[in-house]
Enzyme design. Structure first.
Site, PDB file in Angstrom:
ATOM      1  NE  ARG A 119      -4.048  -2.195   1.798  1.00  0.00           N
ATOM      2  CZ  ARG A 119      -3.711  -3.283   2.324  1.00  0.00           C
ATOM      3  NH1 ARG A 119      -2.781  -3.412   3.248  1.00  0.00           N
ATOM      4  NH2 ARG A 119      -4.433  -4.323   2.163  1.00  0.00           N
ATOM      5  CE  LYS A 141      -1.952  12.926 -14.608  1.00  0.00           C
ATOM      6  NZ  LYS A 141      -2.304  13.068 -15.900  1.00  0.00           N
ATOM      7  CD  GLU A 183       5.779  16.909 -22.793  1.00  0.00           C
ATOM      8  OE1 GLU A 183       4.691  17.702 -22.623  1.00  0.00           O
ATOM      9  OE2 GLU A 183       5.397  15.761 -23.303  1.00  0.00           O
ATOM     10  CE  LYS A 225       3.799  17.326 -14.280  1.00  0.00           C
ATOM     11  NZ  LYS A 225       3.920  16.222 -15.127  1.00  0.00           N
ATOM     12  CD  GLU A 235      -5.380  15.075 -15.434  1.00  0.00           C
ATOM     13  OE1 GLU A 235      -5.843  13.805 -15.592  1.00  0.00           O
ATOM     14  OE2 GLU A 235      -4.300  15.279 -15.673  1.00  0.00           O
ATOM     15  NE  ARG A 240      -1.257  16.681 -13.083  1.00  0.00           N
ATOM     16  CZ  ARG A 240      -0.600  15.988 -12.256  1.00  0.00           C
ATOM     17  NH1 ARG A 240      -0.921  15.528 -10.853  1.00  0.00           N
ATOM     18  NH2 ARG A 240       0.558  14.993 -12.525  1.00  0.00           N
ATOM     19  CG  ASN A 244      -3.798  16.906 -21.186  1.00  0.00           C
ATOM     20  OD1 ASN A 244      -2.572  16.158 -21.048  1.00  0.00           O
ATOM     21  ND2 ASN A 244      -4.629  16.857 -20.161  1.00  0.00           N
ATOM     22  CG  HIS A 247      -0.120  16.040 -24.384  1.00  0.00           C
ATOM     23  ND1 HIS A 247       0.779  17.189 -24.596  1.00  0.00           N
ATOM     24  CD2 HIS A 247       0.638  15.070 -23.927  1.00  0.00           C
ATOM     25  CE1 HIS A 247       1.726  17.128 -23.872  1.00  0.00           C
ATOM     26  NE2 HIS A 247       1.760  15.793 -23.733  1.00  0.00           N
ATOM     27  CG  HIS A 251      -2.270  11.609 -25.969  1.00  0.00           C
ATOM     28  ND1 HIS A 251      -2.901  12.173 -25.255  1.00  0.00           N
ATOM     29  CD2 HIS A 251      -1.073  11.300 -25.718  1.00  0.00           C
ATOM     30  CE1 HIS A 251      -2.290  12.246 -23.905  1.00  0.00           C
ATOM     31  NE2 HIS A 251      -0.930  11.741 -24.382  1.00  0.00           N
ATOM     32  CG  HIS A 264       4.713  11.769 -25.199  1.00  0.00           C
ATOM     33  ND1 HIS A 264       3.547  11.556 -25.455  1.00  0.00           N
ATOM     34  CD2 HIS A 264       5.286  12.667 -24.556  1.00  0.00           C
ATOM     35  CE1 HIS A 264       2.904  12.590 -24.668  1.00  0.00           C
ATOM     36  NE2 HIS A 264       3.943  13.340 -24.227  1.00  0.00           N
TER      37      HIS A 264
HETATM   38  N1  LIG Z   1       3.926  10.348 -15.136  1.00  0.00           N
HETATM   39  C1  LIG Z   1       3.802  11.314 -15.964  1.00  0.00           C
HETATM   40  O1  LIG Z   1       3.324  12.239 -15.536  1.00  0.00           O
HETATM   41  C2  LIG Z   1       4.356  11.203 -17.360  1.00  0.00           C
HETATM   42  C3  LIG Z   1       4.415  12.341 -18.230  1.00  0.00           C
HETATM   43  C4  LIG Z   1       5.167  12.362 -19.457  1.00  0.00           C
HETATM   44  C5  LIG Z   1       5.470  11.266 -19.783  1.00  0.00           C
HETATM   45  N2  LIG Z   1       5.313  10.013 -19.273  1.00  0.00           N
HETATM   46  C6  LIG Z   1       5.903   8.792 -19.774  1.00  0.00           C
HETATM   47  O2  LIG Z   1       7.054   8.652 -20.130  1.00  0.00           O
HETATM   48  C7  LIG Z   1       7.551   7.861 -20.678  1.00  0.00           C
HETATM   49  C8  LIG Z   1       8.392   8.274 -21.816  1.00  0.00           C
HETATM   50  O3  LIG Z   1       9.696   8.631 -21.030  1.00  0.00           O
HETATM   51  P1  LIG Z   1      11.282   9.010 -22.032  1.00  0.00           P
HETATM   52  O4  LIG Z   1      10.881   9.806 -22.823  1.00  0.00           O
HETATM   53  O5  LIG Z   1      12.093   9.458 -20.498  1.00  0.00           O
HETATM   54  O6  LIG Z   1      11.457   7.548 -22.261  1.00  0.00           O
HETATM   55  P2  LIG Z   1      12.284   6.385 -21.972  1.00  0.00           P
HETATM   56  O7  LIG Z   1      12.302   6.260 -20.404  1.00  0.00           O
HETATM   57  O8  LIG Z   1      11.894   5.150 -22.703  1.00  0.00           O
HETATM   58  O9  LIG Z   1      13.756   6.743 -22.120  1.00  0.00           O
HETATM   59  C9  LIG Z   1      14.150   6.999 -23.719  1.00  0.00           C
HETATM   60  C10 LIG Z   1      15.327   6.128 -23.943  1.00  0.00           C
HETATM   61  O10 LIG Z   1      16.540   6.940 -23.482  1.00  0.00           O
HETATM   62  C11 LIG Z   1      17.387   5.984 -22.915  1.00  0.00           C
HETATM   63  N3  LIG Z   1      17.968   6.717 -21.881  1.00  0.00           N
HETATM   64  C12 LIG Z   1      17.303   7.199 -20.616  1.00  0.00           C
HETATM   65  N4  LIG Z   1      18.452   7.949 -20.128  1.00  0.00           N
HETATM   66  C13 LIG Z   1      19.458   7.925 -20.681  1.00  0.00           C
HETATM   67  C14 LIG Z   1      20.666   8.764 -20.731  1.00  0.00           C
HETATM   68  N5  LIG Z   1      20.879   9.630 -19.976  1.00  0.00           N
HETATM   69  N6  LIG Z   1      21.443   8.420 -21.520  1.00  0.00           N
HETATM   70  C15 LIG Z   1      21.360   7.510 -22.585  1.00  0.00           C
HETATM   71  N7  LIG Z   1      20.315   6.885 -22.737  1.00  0.00           N
HETATM   72  C16 LIG Z   1      19.235   7.195 -21.912  1.00  0.00           C
HETATM   73  C17 LIG Z   1      16.324   4.922 -22.371  1.00  0.00           C
HETATM   74  O11 LIG Z   1      17.067   3.591 -22.176  1.00  0.00           O
HETATM   75  C18 LIG Z   1      15.380   4.861 -23.278  1.00  0.00           C
HETATM   76  O12 LIG Z   1      16.000   3.900 -24.541  1.00  0.00           O
HETATM   77  C19 LIG Z   1       6.245   7.212 -21.523  1.00  0.00           C
HETATM   78  O13 LIG Z   1       5.860   5.840 -20.942  1.00  0.00           O
HETATM   79  C20 LIG Z   1       5.094   8.212 -21.117  1.00  0.00           C
HETATM   80  O14 LIG Z   1       3.753   7.699 -20.931  1.00  0.00           O
HETATM   81  C21 LIG Z   1       4.846  10.003 -17.797  1.00  0.00           C
HETATM   82 ZN   LIG Z   2       3.666  14.744 -22.895  1.00  0.00          ZN
END
Ligand SMILES: NC(=O)c1ccc[n+]([C@@H]2O[C@H](COP(=O)([O-])OP(=O)(O)OC[C@H]3O[C@@H](n4cnc5c(N)ncnc54)[C@H](O)[C@@H]3O)[C@@H](O)[C@H]2O)c1
Ligand SMILES: [Zn+2]
Length: 362
Positions: A119, A141, A183, A225, A235, A240, A244, A247, A251, A264
């Site tokens: 939990r 999130k 972003e 943010k 949200e 919040r 978007n 987005h 999306h 993304h």
């Molecule tokens: N929780 C939230 O509020 C929120 C907001 C936006 C996006 N997201 C989520 O985030 C995810 C995308 O995140 P992302 O864009 O960071 O992608 P990711 O985590 O897949 O990282 C992108 C790539 O870069 C590599 N990598 C990471 N750091 C590195 C570094 N310092 N040096 C070399 N390689 C590195 C990773 O291994 C991966 O291959 C999605 O799943 C999305 O839904 C969540």
């Molecule tokens: Zn985004």
């Protein structure tokens, strides 16, 4: 140079610490040794997480490293189960800290494991992508995907702390850095005209990853943010939703490309231009806003139009938009700019107008 951004959420408040070399201080800043599960992915573990794990171990912590596969596949219940196995195996209790070292994927997955195990375990984010630094690591999130829907299984679970080591961005591939910039540009567009102006002037240095400039965009993005999250943590008030911007289109393009062709941030970049064009069609902004947005995105090496190889079926895009969890009762709703630095939620946008915008993608 250290920058700290405070996220004020009452008992769930926390600091985001930004700076070169911050990673080396994570262990001491977490206080007395206890037990810790460090979660990373196959790319990031050898670069940063193994080192952090060793620091924990030599400071007397009961430390474990769980390495997920790189990429979106890690955001699945199957992979989460492996994190639960690791926690069981190390006899985790409610004091065990889960530390995510990686991009948004690792943060979302490790955070979800932390939110649900016993939990709720304390959770710490060490983001290593620009996107994770400016967006996913702040706000609480967490979650994973269902095969039929992205991010549909999740929770709100605020981290105890976020450590953004700007040195780790040096190894980030350029395409990923640019995707994170989408972003950052978004924050300027939705909330801060001055920040947008600053980026227009300083974008070359940011793209060269000059440390001070990168630290500045991360700090400002986290502040903006945090400000939104503080006013609408769960949200519920609609505030919040400004995050978007770009987005709804974005999306739909990601879904259309089966989360393959476009990152993304790239989909969001194209989506922001579409949203700006829609706002112009509706007479809400002058052409100048669209062209400034487009120019800044291009300077970030981001696409502003769908790639030619992605054929677009306008009907299908509109259907996907209706299914988007942000649309209310099937009506098309968009976050649209009124000027640089301000957006509004606009309901009941005529479908014909949306089709007109989509037509530019041929
Ligand atoms: N929780 C939230 O509020 C929120 C907001 C936006 C996006 N997201 C989520 O985030 C995810 C995308 O995140 P992302 O864009 O960071 O992608 P990711 O985590 O897949 O990282 C992108 C790539 O870069 C590599 N990598 C990471 N750091 C590195 C570094 N310092 N040096 C070399 N390689 C590195 C990773 O291994 C991966 O291959 C999605 O799943 C999305 O839904 C969540
Ligand atoms: Zn985004």
């Amino acid at each position: 140079m250290r920058h700290t951004v405070r996220v004020e959420l009452g008992r769930r408040s926390y600091d985001v610490t930004i700076g070169a070399g911050v990673q080396s201080e994570v262990v001491s800043l977490l206080g007395q040794p206890g037990s810790v599960l460090v979660v990373s992915d196959a790319n990031v573990a050898p670069l940063y997480a193994e080192q952090l794990m060793e620091r924990f171990a030599s400071a007397g912590w009961n430390a474990r490293l769980a390495i997920q596969p790189a990429g979106e596949v890690a955001k699945s219940l199957r992979e989460i189960e492996k994190l639960y196995d690791a926690l069981i195996d190390m006899k985790a209790d409610r004091q065990t800290i889960v530390v995510a070292v990686g991009g948004g994927v690792v943060g979302d997955a490790a955070g979800f494991a932390a939110a649900s195990y016993a939990r709720g375990l304390p959770f710490v984010q060490v983001p290593t992508t620009l996107l994770a630094a400016v967006d996913s690591s702040v706000g609480g999130k967490v979650g994973v995907n269902h095969p039929a829907a992205k991010n549909i299984i999740g929770a709100f679970h605020q981290p105890r702390a976020v450590f953004i080591d700007t040195d780790t961005l040096a190894t980030l591939p350029s395409r990923e850095f640019s995707a994170g910039m989408a972003e950052v540009v978004k924050y300027g567009m939705i909330l801060d005209a001055e920040f947008f102006d600053w980026m227009e002037r300083s974008i070359a240095g940011v793209m060269e990853r000059i440390p001070d400039q990168v630290a500045h965009i991360i700090e400002r993005s986290c502040q903006l943010k945090a400000h939104v999250v503080e006013r609408d943590e769960y949200e519920t008030t609609g505030l919040r939703a400004v995050l978007n911007f770009g987005h709804t289109f974005g999306h739909a393009y990601e879904a259309l490309s089966n989360y393959g062709t476009l990152l993304h941030g790239e989909a969001v970049s194209i989506g922001m231009v579409d949203a700006a064009l829609l706002a112009r069609e509706l007479g809400r902004i002058p052409e100048e806003v669209v062209s400034r947005l487009e120019a800044l995105l291009k300077a970030c090496h981001l696409p502003t139009k769908l790639p030619a190889e992605m054929s677009l079926d306008a009907k299908q895009v509109i259907e996907t938009m209706r299914l988007d969890k942000k649309s209310v009762a099937g009506k098309l709703r968009f976050i649209l700019p009124t000027k640089i630095g301000h957006v509004e939620s606009v309901r009941d946008v005529p479908e014909e107008l949306v089709k007109k915008i989509l037509a530019r993608h041929g």
